[in-house]
Design a protein around this motif. Structure first.
Motif, PDB file in Angstrom:
ATOM      1  N   LEU A 199     -29.736 -25.153 -39.249  1.00 28.59           N
ATOM      2  CA  LEU A 199     -31.086 -25.706 -39.363  1.00 28.59           C
ATOM      3  C   LEU A 199     -31.102 -27.231 -39.361  1.00 28.59           C
ATOM      4  CD1 LEU A 199     -32.565 -23.350 -42.103  1.00 28.59           C
ATOM      5  CD2 LEU A 199     -32.802 -23.174 -39.619  1.00 28.59           C
ATOM      6  N   ALA A 200     -29.956 -27.845 -39.490  1.00 27.67           N
ATOM      7  CA  ALA A 200     -29.869 -29.296 -39.687  1.00 27.67           C
ATOM      8  C   ALA A 200     -29.970 -30.082 -38.378  1.00 27.67           C
ATOM      9  CB  ALA A 200     -28.580 -29.638 -40.427  1.00 27.67           C
ATOM     10  N   HIS A 201     -30.978 -29.771 -37.578  1.00 33.05           N
ATOM     11  CA  HIS A 201     -31.204 -30.518 -36.344  1.00 33.05           C
ATOM     12  C   HIS A 201     -32.718 -30.562 -36.105  1.00 33.05           C
ATOM     13  CE1 HIS A 201     -31.201 -31.736 -32.171  1.00 33.05           C
ATOM     14  NE2 HIS A 201     -29.927 -32.027 -32.298  1.00 33.05           N
ATOM     15  N   PRO A 202     -33.284 -31.741 -35.885  1.00 30.71           N
ATOM     16  CA  PRO A 202     -34.733 -31.846 -35.715  1.00 30.71           C
ATOM     17  C   PRO A 202     -35.291 -30.976 -34.583  1.00 30.71           C
ATOM     18  CG  PRO A 202     -33.739 -34.026 -35.886  1.00 30.71           C
ATOM     19  CD  PRO A 202     -32.615 -33.032 -35.823  1.00 30.71           C
ATOM     20  N   ALA A 203     -34.587 -30.897 -33.464  1.00 28.63           N
ATOM     21  CA  ALA A 203     -35.081 -30.086 -32.343  1.00 28.63           C
ATOM     22  C   ALA A 203     -35.111 -28.607 -32.720  1.00 28.63           C
ATOM     23  CB  ALA A 203     -34.214 -30.299 -31.103  1.00 28.63           C
ATOM     24  N   ARG A 204     -34.117 -28.143 -33.466  1.00 29.15           N
ATOM     25  CA  ARG A 204     -34.094 -26.735 -33.871  1.00 29.15           C
ATOM     26  C   ARG A 204     -35.224 -26.429 -34.844  1.00 29.15           C
ATOM     27  NH1 ARG A 204     -28.088 -26.977 -35.369  1.00 29.15           N
ATOM     28  NH2 ARG A 204     -27.408 -27.932 -33.446  1.00 29.15           N
ATOM     29  N   ILE A 205     -35.469 -27.353 -35.763  1.00 30.54           N
ATOM     30  CA  ILE A 205     -36.574 -27.167 -36.703  1.00 30.54           C
ATOM     31  C   ILE A 205     -37.890 -27.102 -35.937  1.00 30.54           C
ATOM     32  CG2 ILE A 205     -37.912 -28.253 -38.572  1.00 30.54           C
ATOM     33  CD1 ILE A 205     -35.314 -27.051 -39.567  1.00 30.54           C
ATOM     34  N   ARG A 206     -38.078 -27.997 -34.986  1.00 37.00           N
ATOM     35  CA  ARG A 206     -39.321 -28.008 -34.204  1.00 37.00           C
ATOM     36  C   ARG A 206     -39.486 -26.700 -33.430  1.00 37.00           C
ATOM     37  NH1 ARG A 206     -44.170 -28.234 -34.170  1.00 37.00           N
ATOM     38  NH2 ARG A 206     -45.240 -29.038 -32.364  1.00 37.00           N
ATOM     39  N   VAL A 207     -38.410 -26.215 -32.827  1.00 32.03           N
ATOM     40  CA  VAL A 207     -38.462 -24.943 -32.102  1.00 32.03           C
ATOM     41  C   VAL A 207     -38.883 -23.826 -33.046  1.00 32.03           C
ATOM     42  CG1 VAL A 207     -37.009 -23.167 -31.010  1.00 32.03           C
ATOM     43  CG2 VAL A 207     -36.848 -25.543 -30.259  1.00 32.03           C
ATOM     44  N   LEU A 208     -38.287 -23.775 -34.216  1.00 37.64           N
ATOM     45  CA  LEU A 208     -38.628 -22.726 -35.178  1.00 37.64           C
ATOM     46  C   LEU A 208     -40.081 -22.839 -35.628  1.00 37.64           C
ATOM     47  CD1 LEU A 208     -35.337 -22.644 -37.286  1.00 37.64           C
ATOM     48  CD2 LEU A 208     -36.094 -20.970 -35.570  1.00 37.64           C
ATOM     49  N   GLU A 209     -40.572 -24.069 -35.805  1.00 37.52           N
ATOM     50  CA  GLU A 209     -41.980 -24.254 -36.161  1.00 37.52           C
ATOM     51  C   GLU A 209     -42.898 -23.709 -35.072  1.00 37.52           C
ATOM     52  OE1 GLU A 209     -41.733 -28.325 -38.883  1.00 37.52           O
ATOM     53  OE2 GLU A 209     -42.160 -28.499 -36.740  1.00 37.52           O
ATOM     54  N   LEU A 210     -42.556 -24.000 -33.823  1.00 40.48           N
ATOM     55  CA  LEU A 210     -43.368 -23.507 -32.707  1.00 40.48           C
ATOM     56  C   LEU A 210     -43.348 -21.985 -32.645  1.00 40.48           C
ATOM     57  CD1 LEU A 210     -42.319 -26.112 -29.999  1.00 40.48           C
ATOM     58  CD2 LEU A 210     -44.564 -25.923 -31.102  1.00 40.48           C
ATOM     59  N   LEU A 211     -42.170 -21.417 -32.843  1.00 39.12           N
ATOM     60  CA  LEU A 211     -42.042 -19.960 -32.776  1.00 39.12           C
ATOM     61  C   LEU A 211     -42.661 -19.273 -33.986  1.00 39.12           C
ATOM     62  CD1 LEU A 211     -38.469 -19.641 -31.259  1.00 39.12           C
ATOM     63  CD2 LEU A 211     -40.689 -19.520 -30.093  1.00 39.12           C
ATOM     64  N   ALA A 212     -42.844 -20.019 -35.073  1.00 38.97           N
ATOM     65  CA  ALA A 212     -43.526 -19.456 -36.237  1.00 38.97           C
ATOM     66  C   ALA A 212     -44.994 -19.186 -35.896  1.00 38.97           C
ATOM     67  CB  ALA A 212     -43.413 -20.403 -37.429  1.00 38.97           C
ATOM     68  N   GLU A 213     -45.525 -19.940 -34.940  1.00 43.55           N
ATOM     69  CA  GLU A 213     -46.911 -19.741 -34.505  1.00 43.55           C
ATOM     70  C   GLU A 213     -47.046 -18.503 -33.628  1.00 43.55           C
ATOM     71  OE1 GLU A 213     -48.099 -23.346 -32.534  1.00 43.55           O
ATOM     72  OE2 GLU A 213     -47.576 -24.579 -34.269  1.00 43.55           O
ATOM     73  N   ARG A 214     -46.095 -18.348 -32.657  1.00 49.37           N
ATOM     74  CA  ARG A 214     -46.135 -17.225 -31.721  1.00 49.37           C
ATOM     75  C   ARG A 214     -44.920 -17.281 -30.808  1.00 49.37           C
ATOM     76  NH1 ARG A 214     -47.394 -19.308 -26.818  1.00 49.37           N
ATOM     77  NH2 ARG A 214     -48.512 -21.282 -26.806  1.00 49.37           N
ATOM     78  N   GLU A 215     -44.698 -16.196 -30.094  1.00 49.16           N
ATOM     79  CA  GLU A 215     -43.655 -16.167 -29.057  1.00 49.16           C
ATOM     80  C   GLU A 215     -44.006 -17.225 -28.011  1.00 49.16           C
ATOM     81  OE1 GLU A 215     -41.805 -12.513 -26.738  1.00 49.16           O
ATOM     82  OE2 GLU A 215     -43.767 -13.054 -25.914  1.00 49.16           O
ATOM     83  N   GLN A 216     -42.967 -17.911 -27.495  1.00 46.23           N
ATOM     84  CA  GLN A 216     -43.227 -18.960 -26.513  1.00 46.23           C
ATOM     85  C   GLN A 216     -42.170 -18.966 -25.425  1.00 46.23           C
ATOM     86  OE1 GLN A 216     -44.629 -22.757 -27.616  1.00 46.23           O
ATOM     87  NE2 GLN A 216     -45.291 -22.106 -29.651  1.00 46.23           N
ATOM     88  N   ALA A 217     -42.613 -19.361 -24.242  1.00 45.14           N
ATOM     89  CA  ALA A 217     -41.692 -19.557 -23.120  1.00 45.14           C
ATOM     90  C   ALA A 217     -41.020 -20.914 -23.275  1.00 45.14           C
ATOM     91  CB  ALA A 217     -42.451 -19.502 -21.801  1.00 45.14           C
ATOM     92  N   VAL A 218     -39.862 -21.033 -22.687  1.00 46.39           N
ATOM     93  CA  VAL A 218     -39.133 -22.301 -22.735  1.00 46.39           C
ATOM     94  C   VAL A 218     -40.005 -23.419 -22.178  1.00 46.39           C
ATOM     95  CG1 VAL A 218     -37.122 -23.547 -21.852  1.00 46.39           C
ATOM     96  CG2 VAL A 218     -36.876 -21.195 -22.629  1.00 46.39           C
ATOM     97  N   SER A 219     -40.703 -23.152 -21.077  1.00 51.26           N
ATOM     98  CA  SER A 219     -41.545 -24.178 -20.447  1.00 51.26           C
ATOM     99  C   SER A 219     -42.667 -24.646 -21.374  1.00 51.26           C
ATOM    100  CB  SER A 219     -42.129 -23.651 -19.138  1.00 51.26           C
ATOM    101  OG  SER A 219     -42.920 -22.497 -19.374  1.00 51.26           O
ATOM    102  N   GLU A 220     -43.146 -23.787 -22.263  1.00 55.41           N
ATOM    103  CA  GLU A 220     -44.180 -24.177 -23.223  1.00 55.41           C
ATOM    104  C   GLU A 220     -43.604 -25.070 -24.318  1.00 55.41           C
ATOM    105  OE1 GLU A 220     -47.206 -20.787 -24.127  1.00 55.41           O
ATOM    106  OE2 GLU A 220     -45.217 -19.874 -23.903  1.00 55.41           O
ATOM    107  N   MET A 221     -42.373 -24.805 -24.697  1.00 48.42           N
ATOM    108  CA  MET A 221     -41.756 -25.561 -25.791  1.00 48.42           C
ATOM    109  C   MET A 221     -41.293 -26.950 -25.369  1.00 48.42           C
ATOM    110  SD  MET A 221     -39.565 -22.807 -27.995  1.00 48.42           S
ATOM    111  CE  MET A 221     -38.889 -21.830 -26.651  1.00 48.42           C
ATOM    112  N   LEU A 222     -40.909 -27.098 -24.105  1.00 47.07           N
ATOM    113  CA  LEU A 222     -40.339 -28.375 -23.648  1.00 47.07           C
ATOM    114  C   LEU A 222     -41.187 -29.591 -24.000  1.00 47.07           C
ATOM    115  CD1 LEU A 222     -38.651 -27.569 -20.244  1.00 47.07           C
ATOM    116  CD2 LEU A 222     -37.607 -28.717 -22.200  1.00 47.07           C
ATOM    117  N   PRO A 223     -42.477 -29.630 -23.659  1.00 48.35           N
ATOM    118  CA  PRO A 223     -43.243 -30.838 -24.004  1.00 48.35           C
ATOM    119  C   PRO A 223     -43.426 -31.021 -25.506  1.00 48.35           C
ATOM    120  CG  PRO A 223     -44.661 -29.198 -22.937  1.00 48.35           C
ATOM    121  CD  PRO A 223     -43.262 -28.668 -22.899  1.00 48.35           C
ATOM    122  N   GLU A 224     -43.436 -29.933 -26.248  1.00 53.65           N
ATOM    123  CA  GLU A 224     -43.622 -30.001 -27.703  1.00 53.65           C
ATOM    124  C   GLU A 224     -42.375 -30.495 -28.426  1.00 53.65           C
ATOM    125  OE1 GLU A 224     -46.471 -29.506 -29.353  1.00 53.65           O
ATOM    126  OE2 GLU A 224     -47.483 -29.125 -27.444  1.00 53.65           O
TER     127      GLU A 224
END
Length: 109
Positions: free
Chosen positions: A16-41
């Motif tokens: 968990l000790a990486h900002p990008a991983r935390i951000r990915v997990l936050e996004l996925l906590a909202e809903r399932e996402q495609a890689v292309s949706e996560m990239l700009p976020e």
């Protein structure tokens, strides 16, 4: 011989000790996402995002599924989202107490 629980926990938190991983997990906590949706976020290069998703997959925090050429990711468990919420609460409390201490220092003669 199995590894001690404290060592497994340390490895879990290292994941968990990486900002990008935390951000990915936050996004996925909202809903399932495609890689292309996560990239700009997430704001990192596609190859780097792929690497971070791989780390999360290896630790069994996320799962992936392919639909045509699109890869979707989701949290393995809602408890991952709960952990992020608890971490936010803890951080809020810590920062609040630090702000109060700073206010006290500024008010002191």
């Amino acid at each position: 011989m199995t590894k001690p629980l404290y060592q497994a926990k340390a490895e879990f938190f290292k994941t968990l000790a990486h900002p990008a991983r935390i951000r990915v997990l936050e996004l996925l906590a909202e809903r399932e996402q495609a890689v292309s949706e996560m990239l700009p976020e997430v704001g990192i290069e596609p190859a780097h995002l792929s690497q971070q998703l791989s780390v999360l997959r290896k630790m069994n925090l996320v799962v992936s599924r392919r639909e045509g050429s699109t890869v979707y990711y989701a949290l393995v468990s809602p408890q991952v989202a709960e952990l992020l919420t608890i971490a936010r609460r803890i951080l809020t409390e810590v920062l609040t107490s630090q702000a109060e201490l700073l206010d006290d220092l500024r008010a002191a003669p």
